[in-house]
Design a protein around this motif. Structure first.
Motif, PDB file in Angstrom:
ATOM      1  N   ASN A  98      36.299  35.500  31.251  1.00 62.84           N
ATOM      2  CA  ASN A  98      36.781  36.864  31.474  1.00 62.84           C
ATOM      3  C   ASN A  98      36.148  37.531  32.689  1.00 62.84           C
ATOM      4  OD1 ASN A  98      34.234  37.403  30.440  1.00 62.84           O
ATOM      5  ND2 ASN A  98      34.926  38.858  28.893  1.00 62.84           N
ATOM      6  N   ARG A  99      35.387  36.784  33.460  1.00 63.49           N
ATOM      7  CA  ARG A  99      34.863  37.324  34.713  1.00 63.49           C
ATOM      8  C   ARG A  99      35.851  37.135  35.865  1.00 63.49           C
ATOM      9  NH1 ARG A  99      28.565  35.148  34.751  1.00 63.49           N
ATOM     10  NH2 ARG A  99      27.967  35.985  32.693  1.00 63.49           N
ATOM     11  N   LEU A 100      36.909  36.360  35.617  1.00 68.52           N
ATOM     12  CA  LEU A 100      37.888  36.053  36.666  1.00 68.52           C
ATOM     13  C   LEU A 100      39.129  36.919  36.502  1.00 68.52           C
ATOM     14  CD1 LEU A 100      37.661  32.148  36.676  1.00 68.52           C
ATOM     15  CD2 LEU A 100      36.378  33.791  38.075  1.00 68.52           C
TER      16      LEU A 100
ATOM     17  N   ASN B 241      37.575  41.764  25.267  1.00 66.30           N
ATOM     18  CA  ASN B 241      38.908  41.178  25.284  1.00 66.30           C
ATOM     19  C   ASN B 241      39.983  42.095  25.868  1.00 66.30           C
ATOM     20  OD1 ASN B 241      40.788  39.018  24.117  1.00 66.30           O
ATOM     21  ND2 ASN B 241      41.600  40.866  23.124  1.00 66.30           N
ATOM     22  N   GLU B 242      39.741  43.418  25.835  1.00 62.30           N
ATOM     23  CA  GLU B 242      40.758  44.361  26.303  1.00 62.30           C
ATOM     24  C   GLU B 242      40.077  45.639  26.766  1.00 62.30           C
ATOM     25  OE1 GLU B 242      44.840  46.625  24.696  1.00 62.30           O
ATOM     26  OE2 GLU B 242      43.736  45.258  23.392  1.00 62.30           O
TER      27      GLU B 242
ATOM     28  N   GLU C  62      34.186  48.513  37.393  1.00 65.53           N
ATOM     29  CA  GLU C  62      32.730  48.493  37.332  1.00 65.53           C
ATOM     30  C   GLU C  62      32.268  47.378  36.410  1.00 65.53           C
ATOM     31  OE1 GLU C  62      31.036  52.011  35.573  1.00 65.53           O
ATOM     32  OE2 GLU C  62      32.745  52.240  34.210  1.00 65.53           O
ATOM     33  N   HIS C  63      30.955  47.239  36.285  1.00 66.30           N
ATOM     34  CA  HIS C  63      30.369  46.184  35.457  1.00 66.30           C
ATOM     35  C   HIS C  63      30.185  46.671  34.029  1.00 66.30           C
ATOM     36  CE1 HIS C  63      26.911  43.730  33.876  1.00 66.30           C
ATOM     37  NE2 HIS C  63      27.696  42.777  34.319  1.00 66.30           N
TER      38      HIS C  63
ATOM     39  N   ASP D 242      29.666  39.551  29.692  1.00 64.23           N
ATOM     40  CA  ASP D 242      29.745  40.624  30.679  1.00 64.23           C
ATOM     41  C   ASP D 242      30.809  40.308  31.710  1.00 64.23           C
ATOM     42  OD1 ASP D 242      28.193  38.579  31.967  1.00 64.23           O
ATOM     43  OD2 ASP D 242      27.559  40.062  33.436  1.00 64.23           O
ATOM     44  N   LEU D 243      31.296  41.338  32.370  1.00 63.09           N
ATOM     45  CA  LEU D 243      32.298  41.169  33.414  1.00 63.09           C
ATOM     46  C   LEU D 243      32.286  42.385  34.327  1.00 63.09           C
ATOM     47  CD1 LEU D 243      35.759  42.425  32.552  1.00 63.09           C
ATOM     48  CD2 LEU D 243      34.137  42.253  30.682  1.00 63.09           C
TER      49      LEU D 243
END
Length: 211
Positions: A150-152, A4-5, A91-92, A121-122
């Protein structure tokens, strides 16, 4: 449970101030025992760690240091220390949980293996739609809506740190000219910032004199 952060590039310049916040957006408590953060950093959440519905959990690179910085953190809601560090350029990151996977071997025996299944994941980044102030400017990167993807990049924003800043008053008096040559046609002033910021211009007055 979602990432989330992120505080990936602290304004202090000290990567020990980095942290990752998890949020439980479900309607019930979630047992996080054995869950892992992987790829960008590495950390296994201790046994008997439960995250309440609507609850937050901070995982820090240096938990003791982070708790000393933030009055709302304690040893119950801030864990650590994660291995590695968050890349300043993005990074991932992956959040996984252990799941039993049962298979039958050639002799007919049931074998139980543990596999880590990705829960969230993001790949965060800098520039473009990603937050400007999170890149070393004092803000963290926060998800606008925990139910969004949250990937965007468009679903993330800089944390609002304006309440921690103060206005600086600057007052000056000078001659309005164009480099030193008097020009009676000049009737406006140009004010610019040397770096990213915000300013309020007020009480501009003029007094004319003959030369």
């Amino acid at each position: 449970v979602v990432i989330n952060e992120l505080m990936y590039d602290p304004i202090s310049g000290n990567d020990d101030d980095q942290y990752i916040e998890l949020y439980n957006r479900s309607g019930g408590a979630v047992d996080l025992s054995g869950w892992q953060l992987s790829d960008g950093v590495s950390y296994t959440i201790p046994t008997n760690t439960t995250l309440a519905a609507g609850g937050y959990l901070v995982i820090a690179r240096n938990a003791a240091q982070l708790i000393s910085h933030y009055g709302n953190l304690n040893t119950a809601n801030c864990l650590g220390n994660f291995g590695g560090k968050l890349a300043h350029g993005g990074e991932h990151l992956a959040l996984t949980k252990p799941v039993e996977h049962k298979v039958t071997d050639g002799s007919g025996n049931t074998v139980t293996n543990i596999i880590n299944v990705t829960v969230n994941d993001l790949t965060y980044g800098t520039g473009g739609r990603w937050g400007q102030w999170a890149a070393g400017g004092g803000s963290s990167l926060e998800l606008k809506d925990a139910n969004s993807d949250n990937r965007l990049a468009a679903n993330w924003a800089d944390s609002d740190e304006t309440a921690k800043s103060v206005w600086t008053n600057i007052e000056t008096t000078g001659v309005l000219d164009n480099g030193g040559n008097y020009d009676a046609s000049i009737d406006y002033a140009q004010i610019g910032l040397l770096d990213v910021g915000e300013c309020l211009v007020d009480n501009v007055g003029a007094a004319y004199q003959d030369r």
